[in-house]
Motif scaffolding. Structure first.
Motif, short mmCIF file in Angstrom:
data_model
loop_
_atom_site.label_atom_id
_atom_site.label_comp_id
_atom_site.label_asym_id
_atom_site.label_seq_id
_atom_site.Cartn_x
_atom_site.Cartn_y
_atom_site.Cartn_z
N LEU A 150 0.82 -1.21 0.00
CA LEU A 150 0.00 0.00 0.00
C LEU A 150 0.86 1.26 0.00
CD1 LEU A 150 -2.84 1.16 -0.01
CD2 LEU A 150 -2.79 1.11 2.48
N CYS A 151 1.99 1.25 0.69
CA CYS A 151 2.83 2.46 0.72
C CYS A 151 3.35 2.78 -0.67
CB CYS A 151 3.96 2.34 1.73
SG CYS A 151 5.31 1.26 1.26
N TRP A 152 3.66 1.74 -1.47
CA TRP A 152 4.15 2.00 -2.82
C TRP A 152 3.03 2.52 -3.71
CZ3 TRP A 152 6.72 -3.37 -2.57
CH2 TRP A 152 7.90 -3.27 -1.83
N LEU A 153 1.82 2.05 -3.52
CA LEU A 153 0.68 2.56 -4.28
C LEU A 153 0.43 4.03 -3.95
CD1 LEU A 153 -1.78 2.00 -6.14
CD2 LEU A 153 -3.04 1.47 -4.06
N LEU A 154 0.48 4.37 -2.68
CA LEU A 154 0.27 5.76 -2.27
C LEU A 154 1.38 6.67 -2.80
CD1 LEU A 154 -0.76 5.11 1.44
CD2 LEU A 154 -2.26 5.84 -0.42
N LEU A 155 2.62 6.21 -2.72
CA LEU A 155 3.73 7.00 -3.26
C LEU A 155 3.60 7.19 -4.76
CD1 LEU A 155 6.69 5.50 -1.20
CD2 LEU A 155 5.83 7.84 -1.07
N MET A 156 3.15 6.16 -5.47
CA MET A 156 2.97 6.27 -6.91
C MET A 156 1.84 7.25 -7.26
SD MET A 156 4.14 5.48 -9.82
CE MET A 156 5.24 4.16 -9.44
N LEU A 157 0.75 7.20 -6.50
CA LEU A 157 -0.34 8.16 -6.73
C LEU A 157 0.12 9.59 -6.50
CD1 LEU A 157 -3.40 6.36 -5.08
CD2 LEU A 157 -3.08 6.88 -7.50
N LEU A 158 0.87 9.82 -5.44
CA LEU A 158 1.38 11.16 -5.17
C LEU A 158 2.36 11.59 -6.25
CD1 LEU A 158 1.41 13.56 -3.23
CD2 LEU A 158 3.28 12.45 -2.02
N PHE A 159 3.22 10.68 -6.71
CA PHE A 159 4.16 11.01 -7.77
C PHE A 159 3.43 11.39 -9.06
CE2 PHE A 159 6.54 9.52 -11.51
CZ PHE A 159 7.62 10.38 -11.43
N ILE A 160 2.42 10.62 -9.43
CA ILE A 160 1.65 10.92 -10.65
C ILE A 160 0.95 12.26 -10.51
CG2 ILE A 160 -0.36 10.20 -12.01
CD1 ILE A 160 0.58 7.29 -11.49
N LEU A 161 0.37 12.52 -9.36
CA LEU A 161 -0.32 13.79 -9.13
C LEU A 161 0.66 14.96 -9.23
CD1 LEU A 161 -3.27 14.70 -7.59
CD2 LEU A 161 -1.42 15.65 -6.22
N MET A 162 1.83 14.82 -8.62
CA MET A 162 2.84 15.88 -8.68
C MET A 162 3.33 16.08 -10.12
SD MET A 162 3.39 17.24 -5.71
CE MET A 162 5.00 17.97 -5.94
N LEU A 163 3.49 15.00 -10.85
CA LEU A 163 3.94 15.09 -12.23
C LEU A 163 2.91 15.81 -13.09
CD1 LEU A 163 6.46 14.08 -13.74
CD2 LEU A 163 5.14 12.09 -14.40
N VAL A 164 1.65 15.46 -12.93
CA VAL A 164 0.57 16.11 -13.70
C VAL A 164 0.48 17.58 -13.34
CG1 VAL A 164 -1.94 16.19 -13.99
CG2 VAL A 164 -0.74 14.01 -14.11
N ARG A 165 0.55 17.90 -12.05
CA ARG A 165 0.47 19.30 -11.62
C ARG A 165 1.67 20.11 -12.12
NH1 ARG A 165 -3.21 22.23 -10.64
NH2 ARG A 165 -2.08 23.40 -9.08
N SER A 166 2.84 19.50 -12.20
CA SER A 166 4.01 20.21 -12.70
C SER A 166 3.92 20.47 -14.19
CB SER A 166 5.28 19.41 -12.39
OG SER A 166 5.50 19.35 -11.02
N TRP A 167 3.37 19.52 -14.94
CA TRP A 167 3.23 19.70 -16.37
C TRP A 167 2.15 20.72 -16.73
CZ3 TRP A 167 3.46 13.96 -18.30
CH2 TRP A 167 4.80 13.59 -18.45
N LEU A 168 1.07 20.73 -15.95
CA LEU A 168 -0.04 21.63 -16.27
C LEU A 168 0.20 23.06 -15.78
CD1 LEU A 168 -3.11 19.35 -15.57
CD2 LEU A 168 -2.06 19.90 -17.75
N GLY A 169 1.19 23.20 -14.95
CA GLY A 169 1.53 24.55 -14.50
C GLY A 169 1.06 24.78 -13.15
#
Length: 98
Positions: A79-98
């Motif tokens: 579960l910790c890896w799933l949560l870290l992956m979700l946070l990483f994807i969210l941060m990546l999307v937010r960084s790309w969108l501005g």
């Protein structure tokens, strides 16, 4: 025994700790990735970040391998890896969108 070693071995702990450190530094450098969200989205994402980083550090320090019960389920692998992956994807999307 092999299953436990896969989830809670030193290599798995190192991955969790490294991912948590990198995400924490990323959030320190770019706090607007979460701060720029509307309040209705910001609070759940903030809670996800706290849970993901806490679980990653908890697992990375080897504490999850010592416990049993709900703390191991909510803070340990996988579960910790799933949560870290979700946070990483969210941060990546937010960084790309501005």
């Amino acid at each position: 025994m092999m299953e436990t070693q896969r989830w809670y071995g030193q290599g798995a702990q190192l991955v969790s700790l490294g991912a948590s450190v990198l995400l924490a530094i990323w959030l320190l450098v770019r706090p607007e990735a979460i701060g720029g969200l509307a309040l209705g989205w910001r609070l759940p994402v903030w809670a996800l970040g706290v849970w993901a980083l806490g679980a990653g550090f908890y697992h990375g320090m080897g504490l999850a391998g010592l416990r049993t019960g709900w703390s191991r389920v909510l803070l340990g692998a996988p579960l910790c890896w799933l949560l870290l992956m979700l946070l990483f994807i969210l941060m990546l999307v937010r960084s790309w969108l501005g």
